[in-house]
Design a protein around this motif. Structure first.
Motif, mmCIF file in Angstrom:
data_model
loop_
_atom_site.group_PDB
_atom_site.id
_atom_site.type_symbol
_atom_site.label_atom_id
_atom_site.label_comp_id
_atom_site.label_asym_id
_atom_site.label_seq_id
_atom_site.Cartn_x
_atom_site.Cartn_y
_atom_site.Cartn_z
ATOM 1 N N GLY A 82 0.938 -1.492 -0.012
ATOM 2 C CA GLY A 82 -0.073 0.139 -0.072
ATOM 3 C C GLY A 82 0.697 1.492 -0.050
ATOM 4 N N ARG A 83 1.930 1.404 0.901
ATOM 5 C CA ARG A 83 2.836 2.454 0.741
ATOM 6 C C ARG A 83 3.453 2.660 -0.524
ATOM 7 N NH1 ARG A 83 5.155 6.040 0.234
ATOM 8 N NH2 ARG A 83 6.494 7.303 1.604
ATOM 9 N N LYS A 84 3.905 1.501 -1.163
ATOM 10 C CA LYS A 84 4.534 1.547 -2.270
ATOM 11 C C LYS A 84 3.596 2.105 -3.515
ATOM 12 C CE LYS A 84 8.366 -2.111 -2.319
ATOM 13 N NZ LYS A 84 8.681 -3.222 -2.645
ATOM 14 N N LEU A 85 2.502 1.600 -3.559
ATOM 15 C CA LEU A 85 1.515 2.138 -4.489
ATOM 16 C C LEU A 85 1.573 3.762 -4.341
ATOM 17 C CD1 LEU A 85 -1.106 -0.548 -4.138
ATOM 18 C CD2 LEU A 85 0.398 0.149 -6.226
ATOM 19 N N TRP A 86 1.196 4.334 -2.979
ATOM 20 C CA TRP A 86 1.159 5.669 -2.718
ATOM 21 C C TRP A 86 2.395 6.340 -3.312
ATOM 22 C CZ3 TRP A 86 -2.414 9.223 -1.545
ATOM 23 C CH2 TRP A 86 -3.692 8.993 -1.670
ATOM 24 N N GLY A 87 3.628 5.658 -3.018
ATOM 25 C CA GLY A 87 5.121 6.160 -3.406
ATOM 26 C C GLY A 87 5.029 6.376 -4.997
ATOM 27 N N MET A 204 -0.918 5.599 -13.116
ATOM 28 C CA MET A 204 -2.169 6.105 -11.995
ATOM 29 C C MET A 204 -3.399 5.248 -11.629
ATOM 30 S SD MET A 204 -1.815 10.100 -12.900
ATOM 31 C CE MET A 204 -2.779 10.765 -11.643
ATOM 32 N N ALA A 205 -3.845 4.426 -12.916
ATOM 33 C CA ALA A 205 -4.720 3.464 -12.987
ATOM 34 C C ALA A 205 -4.154 2.287 -12.233
ATOM 35 C CB ALA A 205 -5.422 3.344 -14.377
ATOM 36 N N ALA A 206 -2.959 1.996 -12.564
ATOM 37 C CA ALA A 206 -2.399 0.808 -11.777
ATOM 38 C C ALA A 206 -2.518 1.136 -10.396
ATOM 39 C CB ALA A 206 -1.217 0.520 -12.273
ATOM 40 N N VAL A 207 -2.061 2.402 -9.872
ATOM 41 C CA VAL A 207 -2.383 2.612 -8.406
ATOM 42 C C VAL A 207 -3.681 2.461 -7.827
ATOM 43 C CG1 VAL A 207 -2.038 4.393 -6.686
ATOM 44 C CG2 VAL A 207 -0.207 4.355 -8.360
ATOM 45 N N LEU A 208 -4.405 2.734 -8.562
ATOM 46 C CA LEU A 208 -5.918 2.730 -8.207
ATOM 47 C C LEU A 208 -6.305 1.243 -7.898
ATOM 48 C CD1 LEU A 208 -8.831 3.561 -7.592
ATOM 49 C CD2 LEU A 208 -8.980 3.965 -10.341
ATOM 50 N N ALA A 209 -6.225 0.485 -9.204
ATOM 51 C CA ALA A 209 -6.572 -0.848 -8.946
ATOM 52 C C ALA A 209 -5.869 -1.733 -7.856
ATOM 53 C CB ALA A 209 -6.274 -1.472 -10.444
ATOM 54 N N GLY A 210 -4.367 -1.422 -7.784
ATOM 55 C CA GLY A 210 -3.550 -2.067 -6.745
ATOM 56 C C GLY A 210 -4.163 -1.814 -5.248
ATOM 57 N N CYS A 211 -4.708 -0.258 -4.920
ATOM 58 C CA CYS A 211 -5.159 -0.069 -3.636
ATOM 59 C C CYS A 211 -6.492 -0.724 -3.552
ATOM 60 C CB CYS A 211 -5.341 1.390 -3.599
ATOM 61 S SG CYS A 211 -3.727 2.310 -3.415
ATOM 62 N N GLU A 272 -3.399 -5.230 8.202
ATOM 63 C CA GLU A 272 -3.725 -6.075 6.724
ATOM 64 C C GLU A 272 -4.459 -4.938 5.806
ATOM 65 O OE1 GLU A 272 -6.251 -9.280 7.669
ATOM 66 O OE2 GLU A 272 -7.007 -9.299 5.709
ATOM 67 N N GLU A 273 -5.387 -4.085 6.185
ATOM 68 C CA GLU A 273 -6.090 -2.962 5.524
ATOM 69 C C GLU A 273 -5.429 -1.715 6.016
ATOM 70 O OE1 GLU A 273 -7.307 -0.497 4.444
ATOM 71 O OE2 GLU A 273 -9.429 -0.597 4.990
ATOM 72 N N PRO A 274 -4.474 -1.289 5.373
ATOM 73 C CA PRO A 274 -3.676 -0.020 5.620
ATOM 74 C C PRO A 274 -4.272 1.266 5.515
ATOM 75 C CG PRO A 274 -2.505 -0.913 3.707
ATOM 76 C CD PRO A 274 -3.915 -1.833 4.091
ATOM 77 N N PHE A 275 -5.439 1.437 4.844
ATOM 78 C CA PHE A 275 -6.087 2.620 4.331
ATOM 79 C C PHE A 275 -7.022 3.070 5.202
ATOM 80 C CE2 PHE A 275 -5.068 0.489 0.156
ATOM 81 C CZ PHE A 275 -3.735 1.064 0.286
ATOM 82 N N GLY A 276 -7.252 2.709 6.622
ATOM 83 C CA GLY A 276 -8.034 2.982 7.391
ATOM 84 C C GLY A 276 -7.556 4.351 7.989
ATOM 85 N N ASP A 277 -8.354 4.836 9.016
ATOM 86 C CA ASP A 277 -7.755 5.754 9.875
ATOM 87 C C ASP A 277 -7.210 5.326 11.544
ATOM 88 O OD1 ASP A 277 -10.369 5.470 10.511
ATOM 89 O OD2 ASP A 277 -10.947 7.415 9.892
ATOM 90 N N LEU A 282 -1.721 3.930 7.204
ATOM 91 C CA LEU A 282 -0.838 4.771 6.418
ATOM 92 C C LEU A 282 -1.087 6.324 6.636
ATOM 93 C CD1 LEU A 282 -0.261 2.535 3.247
ATOM 94 C CD2 LEU A 282 1.519 3.332 5.055
ATOM 95 N N PRO A 283 -0.596 7.208 6.337
ATOM 96 C CA PRO A 283 -0.730 8.841 6.636
ATOM 97 C C PRO A 283 -1.331 9.288 5.350
ATOM 98 C CG PRO A 283 1.681 8.585 6.535
ATOM 99 C CD PRO A 283 1.011 7.092 6.656
#
Lengths: 316, 316, 316, 316, 316
Positions: A82-87, A204-211, A272-277, A282-283
């Motif tokens: 997840g962090r790599k995708l945002w990177g 950028m579409a790949a980032v979206l699908a990866g997330c 496991e699901e790093p996009f929550g708050d 992840l920030p």
């Protein structure tokens, strides 16, 4: 994300912010109390007491260790991916900004008056749309409404078009595609160079699908179930295995072992699901702010918002 | 795919949907009964009873742990790679849709009347064919007939041509290649831009071949055989090793250990080939529906089918 | 490759096809006999008998487990990478077929009569040469003579040129390069589009070099040596460690433990080089047949050979 | 690289070529002698003797196992990555040869007499320079002088220019860049096709940087230090832990355990930097010879040097 | 980075430079003293002493081993990825230098007098800017001021522009983009070839974002916390578990075990963020010096600075 230096050995035991202890305190307590009850009963009637010895626990321990190790690695891989995708998003948006400002413009010879300004406007709009994409992706992953953040970066009509899509970030990407098409049709960019920008859009579409993959596809449920069940069986039966050997120390030892096992298990759940708050997630807000700053500076703006700062050691 | 929140500790033990227990109940039962018989015989004639002690089990346990850990990782890697391939398909089809609508069209100068509409028709057909590809791939992997799903997205003749191939998705891909060729010949797309679309097709072919690899090449049979045999030997000999130490608790402990070991083994079997329709397999139907929705919205359609919802916690 | 469903628990123990048991039976037998001799001697003179206890075996067990786990993973990675490379070959040849039929042809305006047919002939020849490449690679990896399989797909002269090279598949690839050059010179393909086909050739060269890497570079010999030695020391000294505790059961337990350890070791040997023709090796013949079928169908041929079927559960 | 078939069980114990035993014999001997001394002293005065029992060794064993496993994997990954990089070099040079002979040449229409021959000379020189690159890289990694091997493939002046650079392979690559520039300026290759060749050069630069990374950046020194220290502490204290249980067998068991632990450790040292000329290192000479053969055959030469053969089972 | 050969067995124990011992000496000492106190108290009043036995430690040991192994791998992966990113930077800058000198220049036909020199100046400036990028990245990662190092390679104005950005390396990259744009506008490079250089810039942006990811996103804090706590609990309770069995040897054994566990833990801390200036961190200064040398030689300069040498075995 918790941001703090390694605390001293002493203070280490009194940190709760970012710790997993509050979440698993009930289970630890329950296991310790059970340990106390078992010790008490064993003291009173040692002969009739069912004793397990430690043997089964070393045997199950193996399977359990495999589980925990596997779960742990899988969860962290998801966090780190997840962090790599945002990177990757950071790379793509920065490169998009560089390419838009660098490659889009009327060919010198046949430029009509005002066309250069018009091209600059379109390329500026594309950079702003890319900022909007980062915000839209964050809201998409956290399940919040993107309207406020998009409003500052997308024209009214564009925003409505994007919000009408069931997948908003995909809609924002379509706006970039439309603008790129415009540049091609106006002759502000050659086919070859347009491809370089189009590659960014694909990435950028790949980032979206990866997330989306990480958010929507958890570890197979049967794994989680088997792991949780083994953890409970292990920790709640443990007093019966230890009481014979260590007597009155049973509750303490059961508490410590439960702490490590339940702790590892709960940590897996959290990252496991790093996009929550949650505190260890992840920030995303700070990262979309970074994109905002970098891209606006790439357009030459001086007046950019400051980077987000951690609140109570926690960066959102 | 099972979709549900983490249940409470108590309810955890009563879930069967998505659990591996129903599949391995016979083996666990058999091991527990054997444990009971061994305990009974041992009680009656402890001296003549062949006792193994726990020592051999800790020694085999090492090799067994290596096996299970390896198998587990390999199976999950296959599951996750399958998911990644479908994520890649999502990227490719979305990007193909963006590129087709954006890049295909008559050059402004020399466009004849009606040519723009004709080009739009072809690019729309390509997007529809891409939807058909997702459906064809799903049916190819699950071994079902794709006719109904293809009918809505492919013209009659195209569909017949694709179905005549022994590999239907490869046939659908050939249709996309044919349309791209048409665009090239009509001059609706330049060579460079056509390459960008051709890359998508190559990537979609890679998704197909990757899925086929996972479906057709299981772990080497000798591994599975060695693992299953070790699991059975381990669990069915275990009572002889434990009865001496823990006496009457033997059947319970054997049942718990069998549960974790057979459970891990059976889970590996289930997710090693993730394209089936078992509860823990990948939700291919829901994912092809997502592609359907995204691509039709990319064409500007408003009237799209709703996303698939889980039935009894299970998303297909 | 062994292709069969998971057998029932009972039949599991009587399968020999694809099992590793026949290969390691001598060692297991030897260890068991040694176990019997040790038990017998220990019965007669327990006092003078050198006893090791199980302690050294748990200590060595750790290092040994690391070894086996490492070896196992490395061997399977090689197996799976081999499979991936052939999957990549499938992608490349399918895409090459699509691109050759789609992209090669005289530009409409300046095509002379008959030129279209000539171009079609060349592109068809390229697809056939790609089939020949798959066969040539298989024979190259298995060390067999490719002549018969090449004869059907390469013209006489081309075949002679390829066979004259010390690396035959590399020679076949050179033929594809030559044909692509011809298309460029005749103007049947633009530079940009030729690059897309050239990328396929580079990727096919990567498959070749990857397969050669796996076939020619085994695990460092010192590893294999250290592992084999440890396995023999472990299993042949084991009776001395167990006889004290489990007495008459020693031979049985030694046999079971030897089975798992020698089994894991031998399996590693078997799949480390997955291109041979052992039962657990990759089905290269079936895979090149698949390429043959797919590519001939891509050329529109109806009369294609059937897929290979497993013989006695074994697909070659 | 040691090249030999798996030896029989019996001969296995008498192989020294490629074995790690000669390197670690002193340590094993020392540990065994220490074991003998400890046993002797323990026999004479068992009461005053400090006894450790085996407990600390099972506890340290865990951390030690993590270390060895980690070190082992990291070392082998480096070995295998080194091999992959040379495999990549093989791909790049073969493809470069194919592309140079295929793509470089005067456009038919405007070619002056003799220009075709001139172009062929340049493209042939480029292939020869690529052979020189492989030799230069080998000497760069092994720290030997490349002059003799370069002399056969590079013109005098080019060779001097390359040798003047502090990084010789990088200098050879610059020669390829210069030739490609020449082809561009003479119009013997279009910009698009030149890019395909330039990609090869970039990939060859990546091979160089990758090999330098492996050679120049060992595992962090603190790891190696911690591992070596733990190994010595473990093996030299082991007699104190075992003597109580197994008495006179102590020296033998200490020797066997030291063999596996020191062996694994020393093996890691040997393959961590795989470009040297130890028996288990990569056969760089054989691989550059393969490149030499393949590339000269690609130019149509018949008279090529033979492949290198192993000497005393060892391929350099 | 510590650069030294493997020391002899004897000297091994007296190295402190690069060792982790100085950092963890207090904890080891504390644990050993605690061990001494516990031994003393246990000697005086063995009956009332709370004894844990070693059992809990083997059970926690499993979870702890998983932790340490996982942490260790994750930390080293970060270290090695950091090294790979700088290796990638080396590739990119070398290739950029090759491409700038090779591809940029006026087309022969229409070059005005002096234009060739002007183009050479711009391409030289780009190579110098790339050197500046490496320095800027190093300072960015280490949090130091880049002014001195940039001054030598960037013109006054460019430097001011880069320093005005909140992300300085990104600002330097923008300078490269501007120069590339200039070359495009002046017609010194075709669109296709410009793309090849633009790809380098994108790749350099990826290096930047990758390094930022490693520096700014540590392992989730909850992991570190759980690991540290378990390590302290384990080592400080250990005397209670060992004193019963090994008596007076307790402090020594506790010290050794604490050394391996705290050592592994502290090493993870040290290399998790590899861009600092601790002895085991990556030698960023030496690597940017290497880039400096390689790129200036690529421009034909003879007078280049010498490579950095290790000081007291430590390369910065």
């Amino acid at each position: 994300m918790i941001v703090r230096d390694r605390p001293s050995a002493f203070r280490l035991f009194f940190i709760t912010r970012g710790s997993i202890v509050p979440r698993i305190a009930p289970q630890i307590l329950l296991a310790a109390i059970l340990g106390g009850v078992v010790t008490f009963l064993h003291e009173r009637a040692p002969e009739q007491f069912p004793v397990l010895t430690v043997v089964p626990f070393t045997l199950i321990g193996l399977a359990f260790a495999i589980f925990l190790g596997f779960r742990n690695n899988a969860a962290y891989d998801r966090y780190w991916e997840g962090r790599k995708l945002w990177g990757q998003l950071l790379i793509d948006t920065r490169s998009l900004a560089r390419q838009c400002t660098m490659l889009i413009g009327p060919r010198m010879a046949d430029g009509q008056p005002g066309e250069a300004a018009e091209a600059r406007e379109v390329s500026g709009r594309m950079v702003y749309t890319a900022i909007g994409y980062a915000h839209a992706l964050r809201h998409h992953l956290r399940g919040t409404k993107p309207d406020d953040d998009l409003a500052g970066y997308l024209p009214q009509g564009d925003m409505a078009a994007a919000l009408a899509r069931s997948n908003v970030p995909d809609g924002v990407l379509a706006l970039l595609g439309r603008d790129l098409r415009l540049c091609l049709q106006r002759g502000w960019i050659s086919d070859q160079l347009a491809l370089a920008i189009d590659e960014r859009l694909t990435s950028m579409a790949a980032v979206l699908a990866g997330c989306e993959r990480i958010r929507n596809t958890p570890l197979p449920f049967a794994y989680t179930l088997l792991l949780h069940r083994t953890a409970y069986l292990y920790c709640f039966l443990l007093p019966f295995g230890l009481v014979d050997t260590i007597g009155a120390m049973t509750p303490l030892v059961v508490a410590i072992i439960s702490y490590t096992f339940f702790g590892l298990d709960a940590l897996g759940d959290e990252i496991e699901e790093p996009f929550g708050d949650l505190p260890n997630d992840l920030p995303l807000s700070a990262m979309s702010r970074t994109i905002e700053i970098n891209l606006r500076q790439a357009l030459g703006e001086k007046d950019v918002p400051p980077p987000l700062q951690p609140v109570d050691y926690c960066l959102m």
